[in-house]
Design an enzyme around this catalytic site. Structure first.
Site, PDB file in Angstrom:
ATOM      1  N   ASP A   1     -79.240  24.461 -59.740  1.00  0.00           N
ATOM      2  CA  ASP A   1     -79.643  25.722 -60.390  1.00  0.00           C
ATOM      3  C   ASP A   1     -79.707  26.887 -59.401  1.00  0.00           C
ATOM      4  OD1 ASP A   1     -82.035  25.205 -59.034  1.00  0.00           O
ATOM      5  OD2 ASP A   1     -83.329  25.590 -60.770  1.00  0.00           O
TER       6      ASP A   1
ATOM      7  N   ASP B   1     -89.011  21.585 -61.282  1.00  0.00           N
ATOM      8  CA  ASP B   1     -88.647  20.435 -60.462  1.00  0.00           C
ATOM      9  C   ASP B   1     -89.392  19.161 -60.832  1.00  0.00           C
ATOM     10  OD1 ASP B   1     -86.840  21.937 -59.098  1.00  0.00           O
ATOM     11  OD2 ASP B   1     -88.236  22.525 -57.513  1.00  0.00           O
TER      12      ASP B   1
ATOM     13  N   HIS C   1     -80.416  22.314 -54.950  1.00  0.00           N
ATOM     14  CA  HIS C   1     -80.428  22.168 -56.407  1.00  0.00           C
ATOM     15  C   HIS C   1     -79.264  22.921 -57.049  1.00  0.00           C
ATOM     16  CE1 HIS C   1     -85.094  21.632 -56.159  1.00  0.00           C
ATOM     17  NE2 HIS C   1     -84.428  20.668 -55.566  1.00  0.00           N
TER      18      HIS C   1
END
Ligand SMILES: *[C@@H]1O[C@H](CO)[C@@H](O)[C@H](O)[C@H]1NC(C)=O
Ligand SMILES: *[C@@H]1O[C@H](CO)[C@@H](O)[C@H](O)[C@H]1NC(C)=O
Length: 678
Positions: free
Chosen positions: A483, A360, A481
């Site tokens: 991901d 991050d 996110h």
């Protein structure tokens, strides 16, 4: 023929003219003629080429011929003069009876001036490339390229070199683009003439120009070894900051002088990357009247974009953080990383200060040019405890750094770079993206409020252009996110990769199959310290969970459609991994947001064909986790090796998984960005 310059000629006077090879002089014959002139003839040195426009009937200009209205004498020279006033030209005017009325005489000094760059992109500065003032994408393209000097030559100087306006080390020169001023002519320019280099005020915000302290007198070997062919003594700043124009030295004879152009600004919303440098020859007029430029040569550069590296590129270095509770995980990861021959970089507890989410904090990319290239880390505005890591630990010689500072007071979770990914190369409706497309997560397009990635980072990403970004909807997730629901793995067939998507539907299908086969009593989280085991029957009987997962599947399907459209994918390019989610109340937004129910397998680390996957702790059939079995059967057929690693306590319980807790620096693309068709 280059620029045409209009010149005066005076009967009874000698006018001395500096001529720049490649241009054309034009003299209005009628205008300079004595009043009753009817005929004229022209005589000039062999070094001078003259012609009349419109052309005359006579075969030779030496013979008197009729003077017509608006008749022009055009003058060119093909070579530089050895000395001042070397060439001569005279125009003789005659009256009605061919009696001589007077002579207008020009003394000519020819110089060759060329400001040169590597416009053909072969790493060498060629002489006077016709395309040096333009830029074209593609394999048959041209135009010079500039790097942003965002690394540092000194390991103790924790700022990119672009922040200082001087060169202290020879090695800094390779981060700059070479530019050569080539001149030929007499030992010195005629009295009062001078060369100046100049840039516009806006370009001065994007570049600096340095000059080599000594000239490299021309020999037969040029450019190729320009950096090392002479001793570098000092490199004064010529242009940049407040200095927009400066006189530069002229050396007589056949000479070349090396300049170095430094890029100091990345492409962005207000900067398309094009900068121009001009070199002018100024002619003196009289004291008090400004010199007038009689010749200007211009070169153009384009700043190299920052390029991200997808999972399909070969890893170089894997970064993970040591925290008090992940020793075993690091050991398992070490085995996989060593197997691939990559470097494992474990950030110490001192560096990480308890922050494990290195995904991050930063994104790795690179910049490239025909003369040089290096990795560049994009530092996220997230700024957790790892905030100093990119600048303190990564910035160095040939390792660049860039960041963007948001205007908002506080960044939100979508500013973290688990929310910034890139696809492998794709072709969409005939359009090639040889570097893939950047993928970010934002609020649902119809939402009036919601978390978004900060505008300054979005602007930066869009401005790079070569990996034209795609915005997905990720605000439905608690952390938010991309991901958390998608990843890319290499594949030997089709497009060279598969898109992996988290899928609650696939999970329900698997769990129902287990129930049908009499495994309804099998339990998830059997061997987990931090969780209550739950049976397949219990999970399938939880109606709220089913409703939550229907919503999650809708959100993922919305993204699936966008990805199919924007990456040109078909269903066969996508693999659904069985993942369940749950909804939890977010205190900040006071809305329900999704979190993975068990370790989110799609949040994996892709290292070549080796996959480090969060261990899901699913229901066991004959002692083997049914989720692992399913994922293996989906992926191992592609030649991939699945290693399931327990990240339950150290990552999963803290709302992240293996991908969030790692970062991979990869090799740059072999393909060169300037060869891309735009
Ligand atoms: C060249 O010609 C100009 C004008 O005729 C004169 O002023 C100058 O001194 C000459 N230069 C040399 C080196 O003869
Ligand atoms: C978030 O960013 C996207 C992509 O740039 C934009 O389309 C959208 O309007 C933004 N949403 C909000 C709520 O600001």
């Amino acid at each position: 023929m280059g620029l045409r310059r209009t010149l005066r000629a005076d009967v009874g006077n000698v006018i001395s003219v500096v001529y720049v090879v490649g241009t054309e002089l034009s003299v209005n014959l009628n205008r300079s003629a004595p009043p009753s002139s009817k005929f004229f003839s022209v005589k000039c040195s062999s070094t001078v080429q003259c012609s009349i426009q419109p052309p005359s009937q006579e075969t030779s200009l030496l013979l008197p011929q009729t003077l017509q209205r608006n008749q022009l004498l055009l003058v060119t020279m093909s070579q530089a003069s050895q000395s001042e006033n070397e060439s001569k030209l005279s125009v003789r005017y005659y009256g009605e009876k061919k009696e001589v009325l007077g002579n207008a005489i020009l003394h000519l000094t020819a110089v060759e001036i060329s400001l040169d760059v590597d416009a053909d992109r072969d790493g060498k500065v060629e002489r006077n490339n016709p395309n040096k003032n333009s830029w074209k994408w593609g394999k048959d393209g041209y135009g010079a390229i500039l790097l942003v000097n965002c690394d540092t030559e000194q390991s103790y100087w924790k700022k990119p070199d672009l922040e200082k306006d001087s060169i202290t080390k020879v090695s800094d020169l390779k981060d700059m683009s070479p530019m050569v001023l080539r001149t030929r002519g007499p030992a010195k320019l005629p009295e009062g003439y001078k060369l100046t280099m100049h840039i516009s005020k806006s370009d001065a915000e994007s570049i600096r120009v340095f000059r080599s302290g000594t000239s490299g007198k021309s020999t037969n070997t040029i450019s190729g070894s320009f950096l090392y062919s002479f001793f570098v003594q000092s490199h004064p700043l010529v242009l940049g900051g407040n200095v927009l124009s400066e006189e530069v030295p002229y050396v007589g004879g056949d000479s070349e002088w090396n300049y170095y152009v430094e890029g100091i600004r990345f492409l962005d919303r207000d900067f398309d990357g094009s900068v121009r440098i001009h070199l002018s020859l100024l002619e003196p007029v009289t004291r008090g009247i400004p010199d007038t430029p009689i010749f200007t040569d211009t070169v153009l550069f384009r700043v190299a974009p920052w390029i991200m590296t997808p999972n399909t590129l070969k890893p170089v270095e894997v970064f993970v953080c040591r925290v008090p509770d992940n020793n075993k995980l690091l050991q398992q990861l070490e085995v996989i990383v060593a197997r691939g021959g990559y470097k494992l970089n474990i950030c110490s507890q001192f560096e990480t200060r308890g922050d494990r989410w290195i995904q991050d904090e930063m994104e790795f990319g690179y910049i490239d040019s025909p003369h040089h290239g290096f990795p560049v880390v994009l530092d996220s505005p997230r700024d957790g405890k790892l905030a100093d890591f990119p600048l303190e630990e990564l910035l160095g010689p040939d390792f660049g750094y860039v960041t963007r500072t948001p205007t908002e007071k506080k960044s939100n979770s979508l500013d973290s770079f688990g929310n910034l990914e890139v696809s492998p190369p794709v072709t969409v409706n005939g359009k090639n993206y040889p570097f893939g497309r950047i993928i970010i997560g934002v609020a649902f397009p119809t939402a009036e409020t919601g978390r978004n990635m900060t505008q300054v980072v979005q602007d930066f990403l869009w401005a790079q252009k070569v990996q034209d970004p795609v915005a997905l909807f990720s605000d439905w997730l608690y952390v938010g996110h991309v991901d958390e629901f998608m990843s890319f793995v290499p594949a030997p067939d089709r497009k060279g990769f598969r898109l992996l998507l988290a899928s609650p539907d696939a999970a329900y299908k698997l769990f129902k199959g287990l129930q049908n086969d009499g495994h309804g009593g099998a339990r998830i989280f059997e061997d987990v310290k931090d969780a209550e085991p739950e049976s397949v029957d219990e999970i399938l009987g939880d109606e709220d969970l089913q409703l939550a997962n229907n919503y999650v599947q809708n959100c993922i399907d919305w993204n699936r459609d966008v990805l199919k459209r924007e990456l040109g994918l078909e269903n066969a390019d996508i693999i659904d991994l069985p993942i369940l989610f749950k909804l939890v109340m977010s205190k900040k937004s006071r809305k329900k947001k999704a979190l993975a129910y068990y370790p989110d397998m799609v949040n994996m680390i892709v290292l070549g064909k080796d996959l480090a996957i969060p261990k899901p702790f699913g229901p066991k059939v004959n002692g083997v986790c049914a989720l692992e079995t399913e994922v293996r059967s989906l992926l191992e057929g592609l030649g991939l090796t699945c290693t399931f690693i327990d990240d339950f306590t150290t990552y999963h319980k803290k709302f992240g998984e293996l991908h969030c807790g790692s970062n991979v620096r990869r090799e740059p693309f072999k393909e060169k960005w300037w060869n891309m068709e735009m």
